[in-house]
Design a protein around this motif. Sequence first.
Motif, PDB file in Angstrom:
ATOM      1  N   ALA A 157      18.482  74.729 -16.019  1.00  0.00           N
ATOM      2  CA  ALA A 157      17.055  74.461 -16.148  1.00  0.00           C
ATOM      3  C   ALA A 157      16.368  75.674 -16.769  1.00  0.00           C
ATOM      4  N   LEU A 158      15.500  75.419 -17.758  1.00  0.00           N
ATOM      5  CA  LEU A 158      14.710  76.479 -18.386  1.00  0.00           C
ATOM      6  C   LEU A 158      13.237  76.204 -18.131  1.00  0.00           C
ATOM      7  N   TYR A 159      12.524  77.174 -17.581  1.00  0.00           N
ATOM      8  CA  TYR A 159      11.091  77.004 -17.331  1.00  0.00           C
ATOM      9  C   TYR A 159      10.310  78.140 -17.961  1.00  0.00           C
ATOM     10  N   ASP A 160       9.322  77.763 -18.768  1.00  0.00           N
ATOM     11  CA  ASP A 160       8.371  78.731 -19.313  1.00  0.00           C
ATOM     12  C   ASP A 160       7.097  77.963 -19.665  1.00  0.00           C
ATOM     13  N   GLY A 161       5.943  78.471 -19.237  1.00  0.00           N
ATOM     14  CA  GLY A 161       4.681  77.805 -19.512  1.00  0.00           C
ATOM     15  C   GLY A 161       4.242  77.931 -20.956  1.00  0.00           C
ATOM     16  N   VAL A 213      14.100  87.854 -25.234  1.00  0.00           N
ATOM     17  CA  VAL A 213      15.526  87.841 -24.914  1.00  0.00           C
ATOM     18  C   VAL A 213      16.329  87.646 -26.198  1.00  0.00           C
ATOM     19  N   THR A 214      17.237  88.561 -26.471  1.00  0.00           N
ATOM     20  CA  THR A 214      18.054  88.467 -27.677  1.00  0.00           C
ATOM     21  C   THR A 214      19.298  87.624 -27.421  1.00  0.00           C
ATOM     22  N   VAL A 215      19.949  87.226 -28.493  1.00  0.00           N
ATOM     23  CA  VAL A 215      21.184  86.457 -28.377  1.00  0.00           C
ATOM     24  C   VAL A 215      22.247  87.268 -27.641  1.00  0.00           C
ATOM     25  N   GLU A 216      22.298  88.574 -27.918  1.00  0.00           N
ATOM     26  CA  GLU A 216      23.304  89.431 -27.282  1.00  0.00           C
ATOM     27  C   GLU A 216      23.095  89.521 -25.776  1.00  0.00           C
ATOM     28  N   LEU A 268       9.526  78.952 -24.702  1.00  0.00           N
ATOM     29  CA  LEU A 268      10.500  78.018 -24.146  1.00  0.00           C
ATOM     30  C   LEU A 268      11.464  77.552 -25.229  1.00  0.00           C
ATOM     31  N   LYS A 269      10.944  77.245 -26.407  1.00  0.00           N
ATOM     32  CA  LYS A 269      11.785  76.801 -27.515  1.00  0.00           C
ATOM     33  C   LYS A 269      12.744  77.904 -27.949  1.00  0.00           C
ATOM     34  N   LYS A 270      12.245  79.135 -28.031  1.00  0.00           N
ATOM     35  CA  LYS A 270      13.097  80.265 -28.420  1.00  0.00           C
ATOM     36  C   LYS A 270      14.196  80.498 -27.390  1.00  0.00           C
ATOM     37  N   LEU A 271      13.841  80.373 -26.110  1.00  0.00           N
ATOM     38  CA  LEU A 271      14.829  80.564 -25.051  1.00  0.00           C
ATOM     39  C   LEU A 271      15.924  79.511 -25.138  1.00  0.00           C
ATOM     40  N   GLU A 272      15.519  78.253 -25.365  1.00  0.00           N
ATOM     41  CA  GLU A 272      16.516  77.192 -25.482  1.00  0.00           C
ATOM     42  C   GLU A 272      17.436  77.428 -26.671  1.00  0.00           C
ATOM     43  N   GLU A 273      16.879  77.822 -27.806  1.00  0.00           N
ATOM     44  CA  GLU A 273      17.691  78.082 -28.995  1.00  0.00           C
ATOM     45  C   GLU A 273      18.661  79.230 -28.744  1.00  0.00           C
ATOM     46  N   CYS A 274      18.180  80.253 -28.057  1.00  0.00           N
ATOM     47  CA  CYS A 274      19.011  81.417 -27.747  1.00  0.00           C
ATOM     48  C   CYS A 274      20.160  81.027 -26.830  1.00  0.00           C
ATOM     49  N   LEU A 275      19.861  80.226 -25.825  1.00  0.00           N
ATOM     50  CA  LEU A 275      20.898  79.810 -24.882  1.00  0.00           C
ATOM     51  C   LEU A 275      21.865  78.827 -25.526  1.00  0.00           C
ATOM     52  N   ARG A 276      21.337  77.950 -26.376  1.00  0.00           N
ATOM     53  CA  ARG A 276      22.181  76.933 -27.000  1.00  0.00           C
ATOM     54  C   ARG A 276      23.247  77.557 -27.883  1.00  0.00           C
TER      55      ARG A 276
END
Length: 243
Positions: free
Chosen positions: A4-8, A106-109, A13-21
Amino acid sequence: MNIALYDGNNDDLKKLEECLRTQVGYEHDIETFNRGTELLDTISRNQKEFDIHFLSIETNKLSGLKIAEEIRKVDLTALIIFLSDDAEQMSNVFEFHAFDYLIKPVTVEIMESTFQRAKKYLNGNQSYIEFSFKKEKFLLPMDEIVYVTKSGRIAFIHTKNEVYKSYLTMFEILNKLNDERFIRVHGSYVINLDYVARIVKDEVFLCAPGQRGSANETSISISRRFKDDFQLSVEHLKIGEGR
């Protein structure tokens, strides 16, 4: 693995999802939330269980800290990873048994390092299984589970002393019992090899240590589909015929 990813902030939120994906691909289920109430509703009303929660602390909506507090009331085992622009918030997360605290952006690394540690922790240190049934939560040590069987929508989790019910699917059961001791021997059965008393042809007999004997044993058929994998597990753990 459910994440689960949560950000208001929708952009964050989109950047976090892309980074995690980039780390997990589509192998794992990722759900995003820009409202904390939506995440909590998904957990409580839909009885959805997440293995990892990424929670942003600073939002103008429901605080990530408040969300973590609510999560811990119903889930003691999920990993919680906080994200923040402010390192000074770190002192506020210890009471929630946070797994990590990441400073934005948060970076990809950084994501790769954090996710690999989280994955290793879940795979190597999970010694219990958490599940729910009719809004009641259960937390069982894995070593107490003798076998699990599915009948229709219900999973029956047999321990040494009790039988518990759950709506877990067989896929979810196998994911949660991520331990080499557990092996599927039939379309509807997963057994704990620690409880194998003896194996006779295509039948495995289970019982608690020190209780061997027909009156205390449970007999389960080994289907042809899973026989080879079962034999490999037996050989790996040195379980012999007539044990």
